[in-house]
Write an enzyme that holds these catalytic residues in place. Structure first.
Site, PDB file in Angstrom:
ATOM      1  N   GLU A   1      17.430 -14.678 -14.622  1.00 30.65           N
ATOM      2  CA  GLU A   1      16.922 -13.306 -14.573  1.00 30.65           C
ATOM      3  C   GLU A   1      16.254 -12.934 -15.888  1.00 30.65           C
ATOM      4  O   GLU A   1      15.194 -12.310 -15.916  1.00 30.65           O
ATOM      5  CB  GLU A   1      18.052 -12.341 -14.234  1.00 30.65           C
TER       6      GLU A   1
ATOM      7  N   HIS B   1      19.220 -33.127 -19.525  1.00 26.14           N
ATOM      8  CA  HIS B   1      18.620 -33.906 -18.421  1.00 26.14           C
ATOM      9  C   HIS B   1      17.111 -33.715 -18.355  1.00 26.14           C
ATOM     10  O   HIS B   1      16.526 -33.720 -17.276  1.00 26.14           O
ATOM     11  CB  HIS B   1      19.300 -33.516 -17.101  1.00 26.14           C
TER      12      HIS B   1
ATOM     13  N   ARG C   1       3.869   1.081  -6.840  1.00 27.68           N
ATOM     14  CA  ARG C   1       3.932   0.054  -5.789  1.00 27.68           C
ATOM     15  C   ARG C   1       2.901  -1.041  -6.021  1.00 27.68           C
ATOM     16  O   ARG C   1       2.927  -2.071  -5.375  1.00 27.68           O
ATOM     17  CB  ARG C   1       3.723   0.718  -4.428  1.00 27.68           C
TER      18      ARG C   1
ATOM     19  N   ASN D   1      -0.783   1.239   6.181  1.00 23.72           N
ATOM     20  CA  ASN D   1      -0.042   0.274   5.361  1.00 23.72           C
ATOM     21  C   ASN D   1       0.501  -0.763   6.335  1.00 23.72           C
ATOM     22  O   ASN D   1       1.205  -0.414   7.285  1.00 23.72           O
ATOM     23  CB  ASN D   1       1.107   0.968   4.620  1.00 23.72           C
ATOM     24  N   GLY D   2       0.154  -2.026   6.127  1.00 28.84           N
ATOM     25  CA  GLY D   2       0.613  -3.087   7.029  1.00 28.84           C
ATOM     26  C   GLY D   2      -0.490  -4.102   7.242  1.00 28.84           C
ATOM     27  O   GLY D   2      -1.519  -4.080   6.571  1.00 28.84           O
TER      28      GLY D   2
ATOM     29  N   TRP E   1      -3.344  -2.215  -1.646  1.00 24.57           N
ATOM     30  CA  TRP E   1      -3.084  -3.522  -2.259  1.00 24.57           C
ATOM     31  C   TRP E   1      -3.788  -4.512  -1.339  1.00 24.57           C
ATOM     32  O   TRP E   1      -3.359  -4.746  -0.212  1.00 24.57           O
ATOM     33  CB  TRP E   1      -1.584  -3.765  -2.300  1.00 24.57           C
TER      34      TRP E   1
ATOM     35  N   LYS F   1       5.212  -3.924  -6.678  1.00 22.87           N
ATOM     36  CA  LYS F   1       6.634  -3.584  -6.726  1.00 22.87           C
ATOM     37  C   LYS F   1       7.378  -4.204  -5.556  1.00 22.87           C
ATOM     38  O   LYS F   1       8.529  -4.588  -5.679  1.00 22.87           O
ATOM     39  CB  LYS F   1       6.830  -2.071  -6.716  1.00 22.87           C
TER      40      LYS F   1
ATOM     41  N   CYS G   1       0.833  -1.200   0.000  1.00 22.71           N
ATOM     42  CA  CYS G   1       0.000   0.000   0.000  1.00 22.71           C
ATOM     43  C   CYS G   1       0.869   1.252   0.000  1.00 22.71           C
ATOM     44  O   CYS G   1       2.060   1.207   0.271  1.00 22.71           O
ATOM     45  CB  CYS G   1      -0.884   0.003   1.247  1.00 22.71           C
TER      46      CYS G   1
ATOM     47  N   LYS H   1      12.308 -11.762 -16.291  1.00 24.43           N
ATOM     48  CA  LYS H   1      11.893 -10.509 -16.948  1.00 24.43           C
ATOM     49  C   LYS H   1      10.801 -10.784 -17.973  1.00 24.43           C
ATOM     50  O   LYS H   1       9.786 -10.108 -18.021  1.00 24.43           O
ATOM     51  CB  LYS H   1      13.092  -9.847 -17.629  1.00 24.43           C
TER      52      LYS H   1
ATOM     53  N   GLU I   1       7.411 -11.939 -16.244  1.00 26.29           N
ATOM     54  CA  GLU I   1       6.630 -11.032 -15.398  1.00 26.29           C
ATOM     55  C   GLU I   1       6.046  -9.853 -16.162  1.00 26.29           C
ATOM     56  O   GLU I   1       5.078  -9.246 -15.704  1.00 26.29           O
ATOM     57  CB  GLU I   1       7.443 -10.547 -14.214  1.00 26.29           C
TER      58      GLU I   1
HETATM   59  C1  AGP Z   1      11.761  -8.547 -10.113  1.00 25.09           C
HETATM   60  O1  AGP Z   1      11.625  -8.017 -11.423  1.00 25.09           O
HETATM   61  C2  AGP Z   1      10.447  -8.645  -9.403  1.00 25.09           C
HETATM   62  N1  AGP Z   1       9.773  -7.398  -9.391  1.00 25.09           N
HETATM   63  C3  AGP Z   1      10.554  -9.326  -8.049  1.00 25.09           C
HETATM   64  O2  AGP Z   1      11.046 -10.617  -8.269  1.00 25.09           O
HETATM   65  C4  AGP Z   1      11.477  -8.639  -7.004  1.00 25.09           C
HETATM   66  O3  AGP Z   1      12.817  -8.766  -7.401  1.00 25.09           O
HETATM   67  C5  AGP Z   1      11.292  -9.373  -5.668  1.00 25.09           C
HETATM   68  O4  AGP Z   1       9.952  -9.220  -5.260  1.00 25.09           O
HETATM   69  C6  AGP Z   1      12.228  -8.849  -4.566  1.00 25.09           C
HETATM   70  O5  AGP Z   1      11.955  -7.506  -4.341  1.00 25.09           O
HETATM   71  P1  AGP Z   1      13.033  -6.649  -3.485  1.00 25.09           P
HETATM   72  O6  AGP Z   1      14.314  -6.648  -4.260  1.00 25.09           O
HETATM   73  O7  AGP Z   1      12.434  -5.288  -3.366  1.00 25.09           O
HETATM   74  O8  AGP Z   1      13.203  -7.341  -2.159  1.00 25.09           O
END
Ligand code: AGP
Length: 622
Positions: free
Chosen positions: A495, A518, A27, A101-102, A75, A617, A2, A499, A502
């Site tokens: 990685e 394998h 966020r 937020n929490g 959120w 985020k 949030c 990308k 997501e």
């Molecule tokens: C990465 O592109 C994602 N948004 C997600 O995997 C992110 O890296 C993960 O949630 C960790 O977030 P942080 O680095 O803020 O802890």
């Protein structure tokens, strides 16, 4: 995660609040709301499920006037994303409004008790419990006729009495109809900062809403509460009382949160990487001693020399960076490194040797699993450091020290510049630990020179943008991708796959290239492109052989190679050229075309690149 925004001062509060909500959109959220109060105590609350634009449409029909206000992007955790569950929530019969937020873990028994007291609930949220609880505590405390003369301390006492009954986390701001000239803010486990203006104060979950309004900020710490008026700010601790709060400079430039010439924040942040990598290294390369230097490890060289093992933990992209760090540190420092998913580490209870040092790697500093893993390892008595991007974030505050990425706000949900900055910081850590142990002065200087050339190498890699866009046009309709690399480029393959997954919603898997034999090679067909990461290095010929195995089975191949490569292009269907760089820095350069490829495919598929479906985020819940 949030987002909270608050304002008190001479301006029209709603204008800043809506601006702040837009700055916090990155966020991730599914509803938003605003509440303002006029000096006469007229409270207006407008809130709705959906995007902020819907809230603005409602406000155009029903303006929220007043110079004091709070706002929120939600959120959903407790309760679906509906108008009723959106924040702000009202306490009592409209005596106050709260944004939060929490997560409040004991909200159900509190709700039942408040209902027994006669409170009517209009939402399924835990936050509404906070609102009514504060109202209930206000009713239990005799309040002075002149609250201002009492410096609003009775108000703070009532809020503290309510907070003392909560179990869980909060960053919250409370506004009172009877006292429109004050806001009460409090923090436990969710970040909250206060921007200090001239005769005004701005409150937010992070610094991005404050850019362009003030660069003087106070970061609340856990268990602190702030009494905020237009011209005054007092911070008190729930046990220690008055706190002499320190004002820090917010190091976010105005341009850092604006899109500028780019269509999406993700593309802007991909192209910011030469500068963000320079910032990660700024002042940290010590050529005089051929090593790296960090101001925040809070351990002496003797203590660091006695470290026998590093434990790196994180989630998602940050976990991939940890894997890169494992290869870098073990190669350059010969120091054993273990990498753990934070979500596993927090419950796995691994045996940790005495001299194990933890690094929690995180962009946001708020990821719940990473925070929990940090707390678990600290509870076992180990020193725990953070590698983090957001200043004043919860992990930055709770770690025993650490290293800031200095990458600037990363607004696109898909992490890009944070990843390359994390890998750069880990390379500098590898240099540092290596020079503590066996690396010679000359070894150290060679690494420093390689790091100094890195931003330029990334600039060259960014020149592959057009090639990546053309390749994206060729494969954007495919529904499965494989990403393959070895050694340092195995984490890079993971990685690259993440990308693509997501932001384009295409299924993609990353593997060590040799692993194809394998099982996964059964997936190969004419519609499953394989992206091979094969810059020049010690395993190039092995990866080339794996590429040939894929081609022999009719799979299309995209090869990321060093400029001038003449072998791979004989076999690959498409080639992306990057500059050559030392192997331990290859992930930072090789990942650039993977970021660009994912971006262009997502755009071609009409996806919401900066705010992909289902994602936030920062994942601040389990
Ligand atoms: C990465 O592109 C994602 N948004 C997600 O995997 C992110 O890296 C993960 O949630 C960790 O977030 P942080 O680095 O803020 O802890």
């Amino acid at each position: 995660m949030c987002g909270i925004v608050g304002y008190i001062g001479p301006r029209d509060a709603a204008e800043f609040l809506i601006h702040g909500l837009h700055r916090l959109e990155y966020r991730g959220y599914d509803s938003a709301g605003i509440a303002t109060i006029t000096p006469q105590g007229r409270l207006t609350v407008v809130k709705a499920a959906g995007r902020i634009q819907r809230l603005e449409e409602l406000l155009s029909e029903r303006p929220a006037s007043g110079c004091t206000g709070i706002a929120h992007t939600r959120w959903a955790t407790h309760g679906a994303p509906t108008d009723e569950n959106a924040h702000p929530h009202i306490g009592g019969d409209g005596a106050l409004a709260v944004v939060h937020n929490g997560v409040i873990e004991n909200f159900q028994p509190l709700k039942q008790r408040l209902q027994a007291e006669g409170y009517l609930f209009h939402s399924a949220t835990d936050t509404e419990v906070i609102a009514h609880l504060i109202d209930s505590c206000l009713k239990r405390h005799p309040l002075p006729a002149d609250m201002a003369a009492a410096e609003y301390r009775p108000l703070a006492a009532a809020v503290q009495a309510a907070l003392a009954q909560l179990q869980g986390t909060y960053g919250l701001v409370v506004m009172f109809r009877q006292w429109p000239e004050v806001l009460i803010a409090a923090r436990l486990g969710s970040p909250l900062i206060i921007g200090v203006g001239h005769g005004e104060h701005f409150l937010a979950s992070d610094g991005s809403p404050l850019v362009g309004y003030t660069d003087q900020v106070v970061c609340l710490s856990d268990h602190e509460l702030a009494i905020v008026t237009a011209g005054s700010l007092r911070v008190i601790h729930h046990e220690q009382g008055h706190v002499d709060h320190s004002v820090q400079r917010l190091e976010i430039e105005a341009g850092a949160v604006e899109l500028g010439r780019f269509e999406h924040y993700m593309l802007k942040e991909i192209f910011e990487q030469p500068e963000s990598i320079r910032n990660a290294m700024r002042g940290r390369l010590d050529a005089h001693n051929a090593t790296a230097k960090f101001g925040g490890l809070n351990l002496t060289p003797q203590q660091l020399r006695s470290v026998d093992r590093l434990l790196l933990t994180g989630c998602g992209t940050s976990w991939h960076a940890a894997l890169v760090g494992e290869y870098q540190i073990e190669a350059l420092a010969r120091l054993p490194v273990e990498v753990e998913y934070a979500s596993e580490l927090r419950y796995r209870n691994p045996p940790l040797e005495r001299n194990t040092l933890l690094f929690a790697i995180t962009q946001s500093g708020e990821t719940a699993d990473t925070l929990a893993a940090l707390r678990e390892v600290k509870r076992k008595g180990h020193f725990a450091l953070g590698i983090c991007n957001v200043v004043g974030s919860t992990i930055a505050q709770e770690s025993d020290g650490g290293i800031y990425l200095r990458a600037g706000p990363e607004i696109g949900v898909a992490s890009t510049k944070a990843f390359t900055s994390q890998c750069t910081v880990l390379a500098m850590l590898a240099l540092y630990f290596g020079r503590l142990r066996h690396l010679s002065f000359d070894d150290g200087m060679r690494i420093i020179e390689a790091l100094r050339r890195l931003p330029e190498k990334v600039e060259q890699a960014l020149e592959s943008n057009d090639t990546c866009r053309h390749i994206a046009e060729k494969y954007a309709e495919c529904n499965n991708f494989l990403y393959l690399g070895r050694q340092y480029n195995f984490p890079t393959a993971l990685e690259g796959a993440l990308k693509l997954k997501e932001i384009s919603y295409i299924h993609a898997e990353g593997y060590p290239a040799a692993e194809m034999k394998h099982g996964p090679i059964a997936l190969v067909d004419a519609h499953t492109p394989s992206v091979f990461l094969m810059p020049q290095g010690s395993v190039y010929s092995k990866v080339l052989a794996n590429l040939q195995e894929i081609k022999a089975r009719g799979g299309p191949v995209i090869a990321v190679v060093c400029s001038g490569d003449t072998q791979a292009r004989q076999w690959a269907d498409d080639v992306i050229e990057i500059p050559s760089v030392e192997e331990y820095l290859q992930p930072i350069v090789t990942v650039i075309p993977l970021q660009l490829l994912a971006y262009h495919i997502a755009v071609l598929r009409g996806c919401d690149v900066d705010k992909p479906r289902n994602l936030a985020k920062s994942v601040t819940v389990e």
